[in-house]
Design a protein around this motif. Structure first.
Motif, PDB file in Angstrom:
ATOM      1  N   LYS A 186      45.090 -64.107  44.965  1.00 16.23           N
ATOM      2  CA  LYS A 186      44.737 -62.694  45.050  1.00 16.23           C
ATOM      3  C   LYS A 186      44.820 -62.255  46.500  1.00 16.23           C
ATOM      4  CE  LYS A 186      41.755 -62.458  41.028  1.00 16.23           C
ATOM      5  NZ  LYS A 186      40.432 -62.007  40.519  1.00 16.23           N
ATOM      6  N   VAL A 187      45.232 -61.028  46.680  1.00 13.78           N
ATOM      7  CA  VAL A 187      45.363 -60.534  48.052  1.00 13.78           C
ATOM      8  C   VAL A 187      44.720 -59.157  48.181  1.00 13.78           C
ATOM      9  CG1 VAL A 187      47.521 -61.802  48.373  1.00 13.78           C
ATOM     10  CG2 VAL A 187      47.577 -59.419  47.685  1.00 13.78           C
ATOM     11  N   LEU A 188      44.456 -58.777  49.410  1.00 11.92           N
ATOM     12  CA  LEU A 188      43.941 -57.442  49.668  1.00 11.92           C
ATOM     13  C   LEU A 188      45.058 -56.429  49.461  1.00 11.92           C
ATOM     14  CD1 LEU A 188      41.877 -58.208  52.879  1.00 11.92           C
ATOM     15  CD2 LEU A 188      40.948 -57.446  50.678  1.00 11.92           C
ATOM     16  N   VAL A 189      44.724 -55.322  48.814  1.00  4.68           N
ATOM     17  CA  VAL A 189      45.680 -54.234  48.655  1.00  4.68           C
ATOM     18  C   VAL A 189      45.119 -53.001  49.345  1.00  4.68           C
ATOM     19  CG1 VAL A 189      46.864 -52.723  47.032  1.00  4.68           C
ATOM     20  CG2 VAL A 189      46.608 -55.146  46.508  1.00  4.68           C
ATOM     21  N   ALA A 190      45.923 -52.416  50.197  1.00  2.00           N
ATOM     22  CA  ALA A 190      45.481 -51.254  50.963  1.00  2.00           C
ATOM     23  C   ALA A 190      46.360 -50.052  50.653  1.00  2.00           C
ATOM     24  CB  ALA A 190      45.541 -51.559  52.454  1.00  2.00           C
ATOM     25  N   PHE A 250      41.105 -49.843  51.813  1.00  5.79           N
ATOM     26  CA  PHE A 250      41.412 -50.821  50.765  1.00  5.79           C
ATOM     27  C   PHE A 250      41.242 -50.245  49.369  1.00  5.79           C
ATOM     28  CE2 PHE A 250      40.446 -53.575  54.391  1.00  5.79           C
ATOM     29  CZ  PHE A 250      41.606 -54.329  54.399  1.00  5.79           C
ATOM     30  N   VAL A 251      42.002 -50.805  48.464  1.00  3.04           N
ATOM     31  CA  VAL A 251      41.914 -50.401  47.062  1.00  3.04           C
ATOM     32  C   VAL A 251      40.819 -51.224  46.385  1.00  3.04           C
ATOM     33  CG1 VAL A 251      43.161 -50.318  44.856  1.00  3.04           C
ATOM     34  CG2 VAL A 251      44.370 -49.870  47.000  1.00  3.04           C
ATOM     35  N   GLY A 252      39.941 -50.556  45.650  1.00  4.99           N
ATOM     36  CA  GLY A 252      38.861 -51.253  44.956  1.00  4.99           C
ATOM     37  C   GLY A 252      39.347 -51.957  43.705  1.00  4.99           C
ATOM     38  N   LYS A 253      38.558 -52.894  43.267  1.00  4.04           N
ATOM     39  CA  LYS A 253      38.942 -53.745  42.145  1.00  4.04           C
ATOM     40  C   LYS A 253      39.277 -52.940  40.890  1.00  4.04           C
ATOM     41  CE  LYS A 253      37.303 -57.930  39.801  1.00  4.04           C
ATOM     42  NZ  LYS A 253      38.575 -58.622  40.088  1.00  4.04           N
ATOM     43  N   ASN A 254      38.514 -51.873  40.663  1.00  5.66           N
ATOM     44  CA  ASN A 254      38.734 -51.101  39.438  1.00  5.66           C
ATOM     45  C   ASN A 254      39.221 -49.691  39.722  1.00  5.66           C
ATOM     46  OD1 ASN A 254      37.807 -53.156  37.578  1.00  5.66           O
ATOM     47  ND2 ASN A 254      35.822 -52.833  38.556  1.00  5.66           N
ATOM     48  N   GLU A 255      39.914 -49.584  40.819  1.00  4.86           N
ATOM     49  CA  GLU A 255      40.340 -48.261  41.258  1.00  4.86           C
ATOM     50  C   GLU A 255      41.857 -48.164  41.139  1.00  4.86           C
ATOM     51  OE1 GLU A 255      39.150 -45.615  45.160  1.00  4.86           O
ATOM     52  OE2 GLU A 255      39.834 -47.652  45.496  1.00  4.86           O
ATOM     53  N   ASN A 256      42.357 -47.087  40.540  1.00  2.00           N
ATOM     54  CA  ASN A 256      43.803 -46.847  40.555  1.00  2.00           C
ATOM     55  C   ASN A 256      44.264 -46.725  42.009  1.00  2.00           C
ATOM     56  OD1 ASN A 256      43.715 -46.680  37.770  1.00  2.00           O
ATOM     57  ND2 ASN A 256      43.648 -44.434  37.764  1.00  2.00           N
ATOM     58  N   VAL A 257      45.448 -47.220  42.276  1.00  2.00           N
ATOM     59  CA  VAL A 257      45.939 -47.157  43.655  1.00  2.00           C
ATOM     60  C   VAL A 257      46.075 -45.697  44.107  1.00  2.00           C
ATOM     61  CG1 VAL A 257      47.847 -47.757  45.181  1.00  2.00           C
ATOM     62  CG2 VAL A 257      47.071 -49.402  43.491  1.00  2.00           C
ATOM     63  N   ASP A 258      46.560 -44.849  43.223  1.00  2.00           N
ATOM     64  CA  ASP A 258      46.676 -43.421  43.552  1.00  2.00           C
ATOM     65  C   ASP A 258      45.320 -42.833  43.939  1.00  2.00           C
ATOM     66  OD1 ASP A 258      49.309 -43.598  42.859  1.00  2.00           O
ATOM     67  OD2 ASP A 258      49.132 -42.504  40.972  1.00  2.00           O
ATOM     68  N   ASP A 317      37.679 -56.196  47.858  1.00  3.38           N
ATOM     69  CA  ASP A 317      38.193 -56.749  46.615  1.00  3.38           C
ATOM     70  C   ASP A 317      39.621 -57.232  46.782  1.00  3.38           C
ATOM     71  OD1 ASP A 317      35.835 -55.963  45.408  1.00  3.38           O
ATOM     72  OD2 ASP A 317      36.658 -54.015  44.789  1.00  3.38           O
ATOM     73  N   LYS A 318      39.850 -58.445  46.338  1.00  2.00           N
ATOM     74  CA  LYS A 318      41.225 -58.925  46.301  1.00  2.00           C
ATOM     75  C   LYS A 318      41.727 -58.820  44.867  1.00  2.00           C
ATOM     76  CE  LYS A 318      41.041 -62.050  50.200  1.00  2.00           C
ATOM     77  NZ  LYS A 318      41.379 -63.399  50.690  1.00  2.00           N
ATOM     78  N   VAL A 319      43.000 -58.533  44.736  1.00  2.00           N
ATOM     79  CA  VAL A 319      43.561 -58.393  43.392  1.00  2.00           C
ATOM     80  C   VAL A 319      44.876 -59.152  43.286  1.00  2.00           C
ATOM     81  CG1 VAL A 319      42.502 -56.115  43.117  1.00  2.00           C
ATOM     82  CG2 VAL A 319      44.865 -56.294  43.882  1.00  2.00           C
ATOM     83  N   LEU A 320      45.287 -59.391  42.062  1.00  2.00           N
ATOM     84  CA  LEU A 320      46.579 -60.016  41.831  1.00  2.00           C
ATOM     85  C   LEU A 320      47.679 -59.005  42.117  1.00  2.00           C
ATOM     86  CD1 LEU A 320      45.776 -61.905  38.524  1.00  2.00           C
ATOM     87  CD2 LEU A 320      46.326 -62.958  40.729  1.00  2.00           C
ATOM     88  N   GLY A 351      50.131 -49.037  39.972  1.00  2.00           N
ATOM     89  CA  GLY A 351      48.813 -49.448  40.452  1.00  2.00           C
ATOM     90  C   GLY A 351      47.630 -49.012  39.614  1.00  2.00           C
ATOM     91  N   LYS A 352      47.878 -48.599  38.390  1.00  2.00           N
ATOM     92  CA  LYS A 352      46.746 -48.209  37.530  1.00  2.00           C
ATOM     93  C   LYS A 352      45.834 -49.417  37.315  1.00  2.00           C
ATOM     94  CE  LYS A 352      47.404 -43.882  35.778  1.00  2.00           C
ATOM     95  NZ  LYS A 352      48.661 -43.505  35.107  1.00  2.00           N
ATOM     96  N   ALA A 353      44.554 -49.179  37.352  1.00  2.00           N
ATOM     97  CA  ALA A 353      43.587 -50.274  37.266  1.00  2.00           C
ATOM     98  C   ALA A 353      43.689 -51.016  35.933  1.00  2.00           C
ATOM     99  CB  ALA A 353      42.169 -49.746  37.478  1.00  2.00           C
ATOM    100  N   ARG A 386      43.067 -57.083  36.533  1.00  2.00           N
ATOM    101  CA  ARG A 386      43.639 -56.193  37.516  1.00  2.00           C
ATOM    102  C   ARG A 386      44.870 -56.798  38.158  1.00  2.00           C
ATOM    103  NH1 ARG A 386      42.587 -51.738  40.967  1.00  2.00           N
ATOM    104  NH2 ARG A 386      44.685 -51.017  41.310  1.00  2.00           N
TER     105      ARG A 386
END
Lengths: 229, 229
Positions: A11-15, A50-58, B10-13, B83-85, B92
């Motif tokens: 798993k990696v950080l997504v920003a 950073f993008v949260g675990k349950n957050e859409n990237v948009d 949060d890290k994600v796949l 990137g939808k959750a 995720r």
DNA sequence: CCAAAAGTGTTTCTATTACACCCATGT
DNA sequence: ACATGGGTGTAATAGAAACACTTTTGG
């Protein structure tokens, strides 16, 4: 053959990083912020988070922009995903860049007073952290390509604007001069501008008519593939 | 103001999915694979896999394609980040979609024998897992927009091809008929095709000349903004 | 000799470019 | 009255679209 497994995968950080373009009637500006944390604290950067675990990237992009600048309800468009393994000095971060177009006049006081964000003319941007310069370059290129076939020019202008302002905008984007008569002819031939009775009187004695972008009418013509420049 | 902190975020796949378009002389096809693991095992899907911790996202796309199809040294281009959750049923996963263009004839045996991948005509794609249909739709749209200004049409054709084949390709992409004379005139006027002495004799008694794409010459003209259609 | 696909030019129309003068107004 | 920017038309050129017949040759 089980190439993908969910468990045990890295798993990696997504920003997200936001490139906000603004137009002040003369030139195109970009909104930058002084980075408030290490590494590279104090350097100029795009608006990122950073993008949260349950957050859409948009949604993350919209949230970050709001938090860092106060800007809300701005239409942002995904630009590109920057995914080099070593792009962030502090660890693995995949970043999705977004860009938006606003008219800086409407927002500039709000931004610069409340927040650490500042407008920079495109020709005078400071050096940026990480690969943010690359992001900005890509966004500039995308702006040029996009503006020719999509009505995003109007996002960069105030609600009502003069033909001269519109022409200035295209000239700024393409870094060129356009012929006033040809420009007027062409842009009016598209039939997506509505002329108002009101005149702008700041910049000339005679005054020049305001126009507004006729969104409703544009929607009708949209599918035909309009060329704005 | 410390919006970003690296620890405790949060890290994600992060995954990649590959949309591979092929052209067989008649129609555009897309390469799909039977998914080999849960969830959605046995359903059709794009070629996908996870990005490693220290792997560039671009490299991951190439690796995944190689692993699942045997295809190597294919030029792939990033399409979009999805990137939808809730886009993946199992958790995720942010997915970066890539697309590529190849001529299916050159690769098809290699692919279908060694691997579980299969070509589908665009008009007859089966239902796909997750948001892969959306990815495919976006890729189709991008193909249309891209092919007009970039020489990717030639990626889809064999090394040597007839003008008829090239025209068939454009007709397939745009789902339209083109006038043979106008098409020939225009495409030859760009001066990026080299006529060979050799003729293709399969499809007609008379035979039609082969052409090759002159990459070197194209590079010289590239910056001038060539329109292919 | 005939069927089937290849090859080839001209005309019309549309869009783009180049170019210069008068207008309205505040000072 | 004049300086400033606003507003407007026409002619030339280039590019796109419409359109049909002749050529080649394997069977």
């Amino acid at each position: 053959m089980d190439i993908r497994k969910y468990k045990s995968r890295d798993k990696v950080l997504v920003a997200v990083d936001c490139i906000i373009f603004g137009f002040d009637g003369k030139q195109i500006n970009v909104l930058l912020i002084k980075r408030g944390f290490e590494p590279e604290q104090g350097k100029w950067s795009l608006m990122g988070g950073f993008v949260g675990k349950n957050e859409n990237v948009d949604d993350a992009a919209a949230r970050v922009l709001k938090q860092l600048t106060g800007l809300a309800d701005i239409y942002m468009e995904q630009l590109y995903c920057f995914g080099k393994a070593d792009r962030d000095l502090a660890g693995r971060v995949v970043s999705i860049a977004y860009s938006a177009f606003i008219n800086s006049a409407d927002y500039s006081e709000q931004i610069s007073t409340d927040h650490e964000a500042r407008w920079f003319p495109l020709s005078k941007t400071p050096s940026l952290i990480f690969d943010h310069k690359q992001m900005l370059d890509k966004a500039k290129k995308a702006l040029r390509e996009k503006v020719a076939n999509h009505p995003i020019g109007f996002e960069l202008l105030p609600f009502k604007f003069t033909l001269r302002q519109l022409q200035n905008l295209y000239e700024a984007i393409y870094e060129t001069k356009l012929d006033k008569r040809n420009f007027t002819k062409k842009i009016l031939s598209i039939k997506v501008l509505k002329k108002l009775k009101e005149k702008e009187k700041e910049t000339s004695r005679k005054g020049s008519f305001y126009y507004v972008f006729d969104r409703a009418h544009y929607r009708k013509l949209e599918h035909e593939g309009i060329k704005f420049v």
